[in-house]
Design a protein around this motif. Structure first.
Motif, PDB file in Angstrom:
ATOM      1  N   LYS A   1     -54.715 -80.001 104.218  1.00 54.49           N
ATOM      2  CA  LYS A   1     -55.494 -79.764 102.996  1.00 54.49           C
ATOM      3  C   LYS A   1     -56.387 -78.539 103.158  1.00 54.49           C
ATOM      4  O   LYS A   1     -57.041 -78.356 104.178  1.00 54.49           O
ATOM      5  CB  LYS A   1     -56.358 -80.992 102.690  1.00 54.49           C
ATOM      6  CG  LYS A   1     -57.243 -80.822 101.460  1.00 54.49           C
ATOM      7  CD  LYS A   1     -58.127 -82.045 101.254  1.00 54.49           C
ATOM      8  CE  LYS A   1     -59.068 -81.851 100.067  1.00 54.49           C
ATOM      9  NZ  LYS A   1     -59.955 -83.027  99.881  1.00 54.49           N
ATOM     10  N   GLU A   2     -56.399 -77.691 102.106  1.00 52.37           N
ATOM     11  CA  GLU A   2     -57.282 -76.525 102.135  1.00 52.37           C
ATOM     12  C   GLU A   2     -58.732 -76.975 101.949  1.00 52.37           C
ATOM     13  O   GLU A   2     -59.054 -77.722 101.023  1.00 52.37           O
ATOM     14  CB  GLU A   2     -56.913 -75.530 101.035  1.00 52.37           C
ATOM     15  CG  GLU A   2     -57.773 -74.283 101.037  1.00 52.37           C
ATOM     16  CD  GLU A   2     -57.352 -73.265  99.995  1.00 52.37           C
ATOM     17  OE1 GLU A   2     -58.149 -72.347  99.708  1.00 52.37           O
ATOM     18  OE2 GLU A   2     -56.225 -73.385  99.467  1.00 52.37           O
ATOM     19  N   LEU A   3     -59.603 -76.515 102.835  1.00 53.01           N
ATOM     20  CA  LEU A   3     -61.012 -76.889 102.802  1.00 53.01           C
ATOM     21  C   LEU A   3     -61.891 -75.788 102.228  1.00 53.01           C
ATOM     22  O   LEU A   3     -62.873 -76.065 101.547  1.00 53.01           O
ATOM     23  CB  LEU A   3     -61.494 -77.239 104.214  1.00 53.01           C
ATOM     24  CG  LEU A   3     -60.739 -78.379 104.919  1.00 53.01           C
ATOM     25  CD1 LEU A   3     -61.244 -78.538 106.342  1.00 53.01           C
ATOM     26  CD2 LEU A   3     -60.893 -79.675 104.131  1.00 53.01           C
ATOM     27  N   TRP A   4     -61.546 -74.542 102.512  1.00 54.71           N
ATOM     28  CA  TRP A   4     -62.367 -73.426 102.036  1.00 54.71           C
ATOM     29  C   TRP A   4     -61.612 -72.109 102.175  1.00 54.71           C
ATOM     30  O   TRP A   4     -60.639 -72.016 102.919  1.00 54.71           O
ATOM     31  CB  TRP A   4     -63.689 -73.330 102.790  1.00 54.71           C
ATOM     32  CG  TRP A   4     -63.585 -73.329 104.296  1.00 54.71           C
ATOM     33  CD1 TRP A   4     -63.628 -74.420 105.126  1.00 54.71           C
ATOM     34  CD2 TRP A   4     -63.386 -72.186 105.152  1.00 54.71           C
ATOM     35  NE1 TRP A   4     -63.476 -74.042 106.438  1.00 54.71           N
ATOM     36  CE2 TRP A   4     -63.343 -72.681 106.491  1.00 54.71           C
ATOM     37  CE3 TRP A   4     -63.260 -70.814 104.940  1.00 54.71           C
ATOM     38  CZ2 TRP A   4     -63.173 -71.838 107.585  1.00 54.71           C
ATOM     39  CZ3 TRP A   4     -63.079 -69.968 106.032  1.00 54.71           C
ATOM     40  CH2 TRP A   4     -63.043 -70.489 107.335  1.00 54.71           C
ATOM     41  N   THR A   5     -62.057 -71.114 101.408  1.00 51.17           N
ATOM     42  CA  THR A   5     -61.533 -69.749 101.493  1.00 51.17           C
ATOM     43  C   THR A   5     -62.710 -68.791 101.541  1.00 51.17           C
ATOM     44  O   THR A   5     -63.679 -68.942 100.793  1.00 51.17           O
ATOM     45  CB  THR A   5     -60.651 -69.400 100.282  1.00 51.17           C
ATOM     46  OG1 THR A   5     -59.506 -70.268 100.271  1.00 51.17           O
ATOM     47  CG2 THR A   5     -60.174 -67.960 100.352  1.00 51.17           C
ATOM     48  N   LEU A   6     -62.630 -67.820 102.413  1.00 51.82           N
ATOM     49  CA  LEU A   6     -63.707 -66.836 102.550  1.00 51.82           C
ATOM     50  C   LEU A   6     -63.133 -65.434 102.366  1.00 51.82           C
ATOM     51  O   LEU A   6     -62.197 -65.040 103.065  1.00 51.82           O
ATOM     52  CB  LEU A   6     -64.365 -66.951 103.924  1.00 51.82           C
ATOM     53  CG  LEU A   6     -65.523 -65.984 104.198  1.00 51.82           C
ATOM     54  CD1 LEU A   6     -66.714 -66.305 103.293  1.00 51.82           C
ATOM     55  CD2 LEU A   6     -65.939 -66.049 105.657  1.00 51.82           C
ATOM     56  N   ASN A   7     -63.688 -64.696 101.418  1.00 48.57           N
ATOM     57  CA  ASN A   7     -63.306 -63.306 101.214  1.00 48.57           C
ATOM     58  C   ASN A   7     -64.262 -62.399 101.977  1.00 48.57           C
ATOM     59  O   ASN A   7     -65.448 -62.719 102.148  1.00 48.57           O
ATOM     60  CB  ASN A   7     -63.352 -62.957  99.728  1.00 48.57           C
ATOM     61  CG  ASN A   7     -62.315 -63.731  98.931  1.00 48.57           C
ATOM     62  OD1 ASN A   7     -61.150 -63.759  99.292  1.00 48.57           O
ATOM     63  ND2 ASN A   7     -62.744 -64.380  97.853  1.00 48.57           N
ATOM     64  N   PRO A   8     -63.784 -61.243 102.432  1.00 48.29           N
ATOM     65  CA  PRO A   8     -64.672 -60.338 103.172  1.00 48.29           C
ATOM     66  C   PRO A   8     -65.704 -59.687 102.266  1.00 48.29           C
ATOM     67  O   PRO A   8     -65.577 -59.678 101.044  1.00 48.29           O
ATOM     68  CB  PRO A   8     -63.703 -59.298 103.742  1.00 48.29           C
ATOM     69  CG  PRO A   8     -62.542 -59.313 102.804  1.00 48.29           C
ATOM     70  CD  PRO A   8     -62.419 -60.725 102.324  1.00 48.29           C
ATOM     71  N   ASP A   9     -66.738 -59.136 102.890  1.00 48.18           N
ATOM     72  CA  ASP A   9     -67.732 -58.375 102.152  1.00 48.18           C
ATOM     73  C   ASP A   9     -67.082 -57.136 101.538  1.00 48.18           C
ATOM     74  O   ASP A   9     -65.989 -56.727 101.935  1.00 48.18           O
ATOM     75  CB  ASP A   9     -68.867 -57.922 103.081  1.00 48.18           C
ATOM     76  CG  ASP A   9     -69.715 -59.094 103.565  1.00 48.18           C
ATOM     77  OD1 ASP A   9     -69.276 -60.247 103.406  1.00 48.18           O
ATOM     78  OD2 ASP A   9     -70.803 -58.852 104.100  1.00 48.18           O
ATOM     79  N   LYS A  10     -67.755 -56.520 100.596  1.00 47.07           N
ATOM     80  CA  LYS A  10     -67.232 -55.327  99.936  1.00 47.07           C
ATOM     81  C   LYS A  10     -66.915 -54.238 100.962  1.00 47.07           C
ATOM     82  O   LYS A  10     -67.713 -53.968 101.857  1.00 47.07           O
ATOM     83  CB  LYS A  10     -68.259 -54.810  98.917  1.00 47.07           C
ATOM     84  CG  LYS A  10     -67.749 -53.677  98.058  1.00 47.07           C
ATOM     85  CD  LYS A  10     -68.793 -53.252  97.033  1.00 47.07           C
ATOM     86  CE  LYS A  10     -68.280 -52.120  96.150  1.00 47.07           C
ATOM     87  NZ  LYS A  10     -69.302 -51.703  95.150  1.00 47.07           N
ATOM     88  N   LYS A  11     -65.744 -53.649 100.841  1.00 50.13           N
ATOM     89  CA  LYS A  11     -65.251 -52.551 101.678  1.00 50.13           C
ATOM     90  C   LYS A  11     -64.870 -52.983 103.093  1.00 50.13           C
ATOM     91  O   LYS A  11     -64.428 -52.173 103.883  1.00 50.13           O
ATOM     92  CB  LYS A  11     -66.274 -51.407 101.760  1.00 50.13           C
ATOM     93  CG  LYS A  11     -66.540 -50.729 100.432  1.00 50.13           C
ATOM     94  CD  LYS A  11     -67.500 -49.556 100.607  1.00 50.13           C
ATOM     95  CE  LYS A  11     -67.743 -48.849  99.285  1.00 50.13           C
ATOM     96  NZ  LYS A  11     -68.679 -47.719  99.427  1.00 50.13           N
TER      97      LYS A  11
ATOM     98  N   GLY B   1     -66.769 -73.409 105.876  1.00 52.44           N
ATOM     99  CA  GLY B   1     -66.720 -71.955 105.768  1.00 52.44           C
ATOM    100  C   GLY B   1     -68.072 -71.325 105.514  1.00 52.44           C
ATOM    101  O   GLY B   1     -68.173 -70.106 105.376  1.00 52.44           O
ATOM    102  N   VAL B   2     -69.135 -72.132 105.463  1.00 52.13           N
ATOM    103  CA  VAL B   2     -70.476 -71.613 105.201  1.00 52.13           C
ATOM    104  C   VAL B   2     -70.957 -70.811 106.413  1.00 52.13           C
ATOM    105  O   VAL B   2     -70.812 -71.233 107.568  1.00 52.13           O
ATOM    106  CB  VAL B   2     -71.456 -72.759 104.896  1.00 52.13           C
ATOM    107  CG1 VAL B   2     -72.892 -72.247 104.830  1.00 52.13           C
ATOM    108  CG2 VAL B   2     -71.073 -73.432 103.588  1.00 52.13           C
TER     109      VAL B   2
END
Length: 202
Positions: free
Chosen positions: A116-126, A162-163
């Protein structure tokens, strides 16, 4: 009997008994395997399909497979429909409770037992995630973002949510891969520096 599994960068996973070389099972993946993680009798294999002709988009898969029997335990998939070209997937890691997949465009946390997917984290800008395995150790995920020739961010994340727990910023680009030696994380930078950080709770 000890079993060796081969198949990274191939279109199948094959288990071979070490003592006599006999194949015990083989699983077709339908696409090249990018990376493997292993914990407590389970292999976690990543692979990616792409759209015909365009060689972009497609789907990224994670398959959990029993080492002894080759039995599929679960499969997770996520669309890669944002026009990615065939970038190398940074890797997958598991501690038996959680899996963390690095697609370079994002980190995805999974339940290692159910998929099960728990979280997704995108990188900071650039920034983008380093093409290196995430590191799960002592209750934290250590993830590295880098901006070409400029800056890097080392993040300490909660593997369940993911926090972000803490971060360290450096004014240079980390060069992959980051390595764990003993209880320290070693990173090299583009302009020649190397640092070691103790792997403890921030």
């Amino acid at each position: 009997d000890e079993i060796v599994v081969e198949g990274v960068h191939k279109k199948s996973l094959t288990a071979i008994r070490r003592k006599d070389g006999v194949e015990t099972w083989s699983i077709p993946l339908g696409a090249e395997s990018w990376d493997l993680a292993y914990h407590a009798g389970v292999f976690y294999a990543t692979r990616r399909t792409v759209l015909p002709i365009l060689n972009t988009g497609g789907t990224i898969y994670v398959d959990a497979i029993s080492k002894q029997t080759g039995e599929p335990l679960w499969s997770f998939k996520v669309d890669a429909d944002d026009g990615w070209f065939l970038e190398e997937i940074g890797g997958i890691v598991s501690d038996g409770s959680y899996c963390v997949l690095n697609t370079n465009r994002r980190l995805i946390g999974l339940d290692a037992v159910t998929g099960k997917e728990l979280w997704t984290l995108n990188p900071d800008k650039k920034e983008s995630f380093l093409k290196s395995k995430p590191i799960l150790l002592d209750g934290s995920v250590f993830a590295i973002q880098a901006h070409k020739n400029k800056t890097s961010i080392l993040q300490f994340l909660n593997p369940a949510t993911g926090v972000e727990r803490a971060r360290l910023e450096a004014q240079d680009e980390v060069i992959p891969p980051a390595r764990v030696v003993g209880q320290s994380l070693f990173m090299c930078f583009r302009h020649g520096d190397m640092i070691a950080l103790p792997l403890t709770e921030p």
